[in-house]
Motif scaffolding. Structure first.
Motif, mmCIF file in Angstrom:
data_model
loop_
_atom_site.group_PDB
_atom_site.id
_atom_site.type_symbol
_atom_site.label_atom_id
_atom_site.label_comp_id
_atom_site.label_asym_id
_atom_site.label_seq_id
_atom_site.Cartn_x
_atom_site.Cartn_y
_atom_site.Cartn_z
ATOM 1 N N VAL A 36 0.851 -1.202 0.000
ATOM 2 C CA VAL A 36 0.000 0.000 0.000
ATOM 3 C C VAL A 36 0.884 1.248 0.000
ATOM 4 C CG1 VAL A 36 -1.700 1.327 1.321
ATOM 5 C CG2 VAL A 36 -1.981 -1.149 1.077
ATOM 6 N N LYS A 37 1.919 1.240 0.833
ATOM 7 C CA LYS A 37 2.864 2.379 0.866
ATOM 8 C C LYS A 37 3.492 2.576 -0.518
ATOM 9 C CE LYS A 37 2.017 3.713 4.590
ATOM 10 N NZ LYS A 37 1.354 4.976 4.678
ATOM 11 N N GLU A 38 3.910 1.468 -1.115
ATOM 12 C CA GLU A 38 4.556 1.558 -2.426
ATOM 13 C C GLU A 38 3.587 2.101 -3.486
ATOM 14 O OE1 GLU A 38 6.335 -2.086 -3.917
ATOM 15 O OE2 GLU A 38 6.556 -1.185 -5.927
ATOM 16 N N PHE A 39 2.349 1.633 -3.436
ATOM 17 C CA PHE A 39 1.345 2.109 -4.406
ATOM 18 C C PHE A 39 1.137 3.615 -4.223
ATOM 19 C CE2 PHE A 39 -3.373 1.756 -5.847
ATOM 20 C CZ PHE A 39 -3.032 2.128 -7.135
ATOM 21 N N GLU A 40 1.049 4.066 -2.978
ATOM 22 C CA GLU A 40 0.877 5.503 -2.707
ATOM 23 C C GLU A 40 2.043 6.301 -3.293
ATOM 24 O OE1 GLU A 40 -1.731 5.399 1.456
ATOM 25 O OE2 GLU A 40 0.439 5.650 1.568
ATOM 26 N N GLN A 41 3.259 5.803 -3.056
ATOM 27 C CA GLN A 41 4.436 6.528 -3.552
ATOM 28 C C GLN A 41 4.447 6.577 -5.080
ATOM 29 O OE1 GLN A 41 7.450 4.391 -1.436
ATOM 30 N NE2 GLN A 41 6.934 5.462 0.473
ATOM 31 N N ARG A 42 4.141 5.449 -5.695
ATOM 32 C CA ARG A 42 4.143 5.405 -7.166
ATOM 33 C C ARG A 42 3.039 6.275 -7.752
ATOM 34 N NH1 ARG A 42 6.391 0.458 -9.972
ATOM 35 N NH2 ARG A 42 7.740 -0.511 -8.431
ATOM 36 N N PHE A 43 1.893 6.286 -7.086
ATOM 37 C CA PHE A 43 0.774 7.074 -7.582
ATOM 38 C C PHE A 43 1.087 8.570 -7.469
ATOM 39 C CE2 PHE A 43 -3.463 8.848 -7.913
ATOM 40 C CZ PHE A 43 -4.071 8.029 -8.839
ATOM 41 N N ALA A 44 1.702 8.950 -6.347
ATOM 42 C CA ALA A 44 2.091 10.354 -6.155
ATOM 43 C C ALA A 44 3.094 10.745 -7.247
ATOM 44 C CB ALA A 44 2.695 10.553 -4.766
ATOM 45 N N HIS A 45 4.037 9.863 -7.504
ATOM 46 C CA HIS A 45 5.036 10.135 -8.530
ATOM 47 C C HIS A 45 4.376 10.261 -9.910
ATOM 48 C CE1 HIS A 45 8.937 10.132 -10.440
ATOM 49 N NE2 HIS A 45 8.470 9.250 -11.295
ATOM 50 N N TYR A 46 3.462 9.346 -10.207
ATOM 51 C CA TYR A 46 2.813 9.325 -11.525
ATOM 52 C C TYR A 46 2.003 10.599 -11.773
ATOM 53 C CZ TYR A 46 -0.008 7.734 -15.468
ATOM 54 O OH TYR A 46 -0.622 7.634 -16.690
ATOM 55 N N THR A 241 -6.011 -2.801 1.016
ATOM 56 C CA THR A 241 -5.265 -4.003 1.421
ATOM 57 C C THR A 241 -4.047 -4.195 0.506
ATOM 58 O OG1 THR A 241 -6.419 -5.509 -0.053
ATOM 59 C CG2 THR A 241 -7.441 -5.084 2.104
ATOM 60 N N ASP A 242 -3.069 -4.962 0.978
ATOM 61 C CA ASP A 242 -1.863 -5.195 0.170
ATOM 62 C C ASP A 242 -2.134 -5.959 -1.138
ATOM 63 O OD1 ASP A 242 -0.014 -3.729 1.620
ATOM 64 O OD2 ASP A 242 1.503 -5.309 1.412
ATOM 65 N N PRO A 243 -2.978 -7.007 -1.125
ATOM 66 C CA PRO A 243 -3.260 -7.650 -2.425
ATOM 67 C C PRO A 243 -3.890 -6.675 -3.433
ATOM 68 C CG PRO A 243 -3.879 -9.100 -0.623
ATOM 69 C CD PRO A 243 -3.541 -7.779 0.002
ATOM 70 N N ALA A 244 -4.768 -5.787 -2.946
ATOM 71 C CA ALA A 244 -5.369 -4.790 -3.844
ATOM 72 C C ALA A 244 -4.294 -3.819 -4.337
ATOM 73 C CB ALA A 244 -6.483 -4.034 -3.126
ATOM 74 N N ALA A 245 -3.401 -3.400 -3.440
ATOM 75 C CA ALA A 245 -2.337 -2.465 -3.819
ATOM 76 C C ALA A 245 -1.388 -3.112 -4.827
ATOM 77 C CB ALA A 245 -1.568 -2.006 -2.578
ATOM 78 N N ALA A 246 -1.131 -4.409 -4.666
ATOM 79 C CA ALA A 246 -0.269 -5.127 -5.612
ATOM 80 C C ALA A 246 -0.874 -5.050 -7.017
ATOM 81 C CB ALA A 246 -0.106 -6.583 -5.179
ATOM 82 N N LEU A 247 -2.192 -5.225 -7.079
ATOM 83 C CA LEU A 247 -2.892 -5.110 -8.363
ATOM 84 C C LEU A 247 -2.797 -3.670 -8.879
ATOM 85 C CD1 LEU A 247 -4.654 -6.291 -10.581
ATOM 86 C CD2 LEU A 247 -6.634 -6.140 -9.051
ATOM 87 N N GLY A 248 -2.953 -2.726 -7.987
ATOM 88 C CA GLY A 248 -2.871 -1.315 -8.363
ATOM 89 C C GLY A 248 -1.505 -0.937 -8.925
ATOM 90 N N ILE A 249 -0.447 -1.410 -8.270
ATOM 91 C CA ILE A 249 0.922 -1.105 -8.737
ATOM 92 C C ILE A 249 1.106 -1.669 -10.143
ATOM 93 C CG2 ILE A 249 3.373 -1.657 -8.367
ATOM 94 C CD1 ILE A 249 2.658 -1.771 -5.292
ATOM 95 N N SER A 250 0.668 -2.902 -10.321
ATOM 96 C CA SER A 250 0.818 -3.569 -11.609
ATOM 97 C C SER A 250 0.010 -2.849 -12.699
ATOM 98 C CB SER A 250 0.379 -5.028 -11.443
ATOM 99 O OG SER A 250 0.442 -5.703 -12.657
ATOM 100 N N GLN A 251 -1.203 -2.431 -12.349
ATOM 101 C CA GLN A 251 -2.054 -1.726 -13.314
ATOM 102 C C GLN A 251 -1.484 -0.338 -13.649
ATOM 103 O OE1 GLN A 251 -6.066 -2.221 -13.973
ATOM 104 N NE2 GLN A 251 -5.094 -4.172 -14.429
ATOM 105 N N LEU A 252 -0.964 0.340 -12.627
ATOM 106 C CA LEU A 252 -0.460 1.705 -12.844
ATOM 107 C C LEU A 252 0.686 1.722 -13.849
ATOM 108 C CD1 LEU A 252 -0.822 4.673 -11.932
ATOM 109 C CD2 LEU A 252 0.908 4.239 -10.170
ATOM 110 N N THR A 253 1.499 0.657 -13.845
ATOM 111 C CA THR A 253 2.615 0.620 -14.792
ATOM 112 C C THR A 253 2.100 0.573 -16.237
ATOM 113 O OG1 THR A 253 2.772 -1.778 -14.740
ATOM 114 C CG2 THR A 253 4.163 -0.588 -13.186
ATOM 115 N N ARG A 254 0.835 0.138 -16.423
ATOM 116 C CA ARG A 254 0.298 0.052 -17.779
ATOM 117 C C ARG A 254 -0.758 1.113 -18.082
ATOM 118 N NH1 ARG A 254 -1.792 -5.508 -18.252
ATOM 119 N NH2 ARG A 254 -1.928 -5.313 -16.005
#
Ligand SMILES: *Cc1c(COP(=O)(O)O)cnc(C)c1O
Length: 386
Positions: A36-46, A241-254
């Motif tokens: 979740v932390k990683e998704f937040e950081q990547r989303f802020a960056h994006y 949740t972390d499984p949801a964030a994992a999906l989010g990180i993967s989706q954000l890259t695309r």
């Protein structure tokens, strides 16, 4: 006729998404954790935002942003009538009053002149919705907001990625709320994100998303954490949740790749419907990036012997899924009866509602699928011309 049903939406879930979620499950972090932390950081960056706070829905994002903005009893909040239930219900839940505003006839976004007319002395905030992914006129809205001291909480559920005059949606208003619902441009199944430049708001939203428990509650079961916590306000249970964030990180890259695919769909539709006077295609005002979450056509009832509802029914019979975004809030019993709104109070939204049809637009659509949609729509129009 098309042989198999073409759904209105199919989420773009690839093997990399499945692998990312499986890795999250194997990690043992099933609730809010490092992903979740990683998704937040990547989303802020994006988006280029200073802070991003992940939550479990776009609705939760709106609720927390308004709470952090201090919206409560006695306040009025301007909300476009042409939107989803979520945009206004959170205002009511905080004890404030949603003041509905008509849309512009072309983009269907909140109309700045109508907004000026709807202003009340108690207005504290406005929630522009970037309808279909077309950014609202943020210059006009930010100017009115500055003059009338309104907070701007954007509902960007449709607007990832989108730009207004070069500025990324997520960096313009006081806070911006995104949704990762299954039909949105990227998905976590259910999920949402708030971006803001306001560090205090970000902190407040983080705390309120986990029961109002003071700072870094999510760390309490890690080696760095402590069992001791303090409740500083009666908060909510809105964490991602972390499984949801994992999906989010993967989706954000695309995310950019998905946009290119939706642009292809949009181009094909535009070409297919060009020159058909009974169809109004979606407009795009200059100097923006449109996220193309929705492709909304308007049919002209004066030129046809069938209405919009019948058109959608006939499309379904031809194996084409379509939808309507949205039934304006002022036509729903709760808003109509509680606040006494009439259809004529919102002429543009009321007129648009009778004409709008959302057609499928998502990366998985093939050119042949789009051809099927275009053929079905144009055949129905030809067969039912007045
Ligand atoms: C999807 C949507 C939301 C929020 O949706 P969630 O399902 O709570 O993620 C809010 N506003 C609009 C306009 C939407 O389309």
């Amino acid at each position: 006729m098309r042989q198999s049903f073409l759904p209105f939406h199919v989420p773009e879930i690839g093997e990399e998404d499945i692998a990312a979620v499986a890795a999250a499950l194997r990690s043992g972090w099933l609730t809010a954790g490092p992903r979740v932390k990683e998704f937040e950081q990547r989303f802020a960056h994006y988006t280029g935002a200073a802070h991003a706070v992940a939550v479990n829905s776009g609705t939760a994002a709106l609720h927390l942003a308004l709470e952090a903005a201090g919206i409560g009893r006695g306040d009025d909040v301007l909300v476009p009538t042409l939107t989803f239930a979520a945009t206004a219900e959170v205002v009511v839940q905080l004890g404030a009053r949603p003041v509905l505003v008509d849309c512009a006839p072309d983009t269907l976004n909140i109309e700045p002149d109508a907004l000026q007319r709807a202003l009340t002395p108690r207005c504290k905030a406005v929630i522009p919705v970037h309808f279909a992914g077309h950014p609202c006129d943020m210059d006009a809205l930010m100017e009115i907001a500055a003059r009338r001291k309104l907070l701007v909480i954007e509902d960007a559920a449709h607007a990832l990625p989108a730009r207004w005059r070069g500025r990324m949606v997520g960096t313009i208003g006081d806070a911006t709320c995104f949704s990762f619902y299954a039909t949105k441009t990227i998905t976590t199944g259910e999920g949402g994100m708030i971006t803001t430049a306001n560090a205090q708001w970000a902190e407040r939203m983080r705390i309120m998303s986990l029961h109002g428990i003071s700072k870094d509650a999510w760390k309490r079961y890690t080696a760095q954490g402590s069992w001791r916590y303090e409740i500083i306000a009666p908060g909510y249970k809105y964490n991602m949740t972390d499984p949801a964030a994992a999906l989010g990180i993967s989706q954000l890259t695309r995310c950019d790749e998905f946009l290119q695919a939706r642009l292809r769909c949009r181009r094909r539709y535009d070409e297919g419907f060009a020159g058909e006077p009974a169809i109004e295609r979606p407009v795009e005002r200059g100097d923006i990036t449109h996220a193309w979450h929705l492709y909304v056509i308007r049919i002209d009832p004066r030129r046809l012997r069938i209405d919009r509802d019948r058109m959608i029914e006939l499309l379904k019979q031809r194996n084409i899924g379509a939808a309507v975004h949205f039934i304006p809030l002022h036509l729903h019993p709760y808003y109509r009866d509680t606040y006494g709104y009439k259809p004529s109070d919102f002429p543009n939204a009321t007129a648009a509602f009778e004409r709008i049809i959302s057609l499928p637009i998502y990366p998985r659509l093939t050119d042949a699928d789009i051809e099927d949609v275009v053929t079905a729509v144009t055949d129905l129009i030809r067969d039912n011309r007045r």
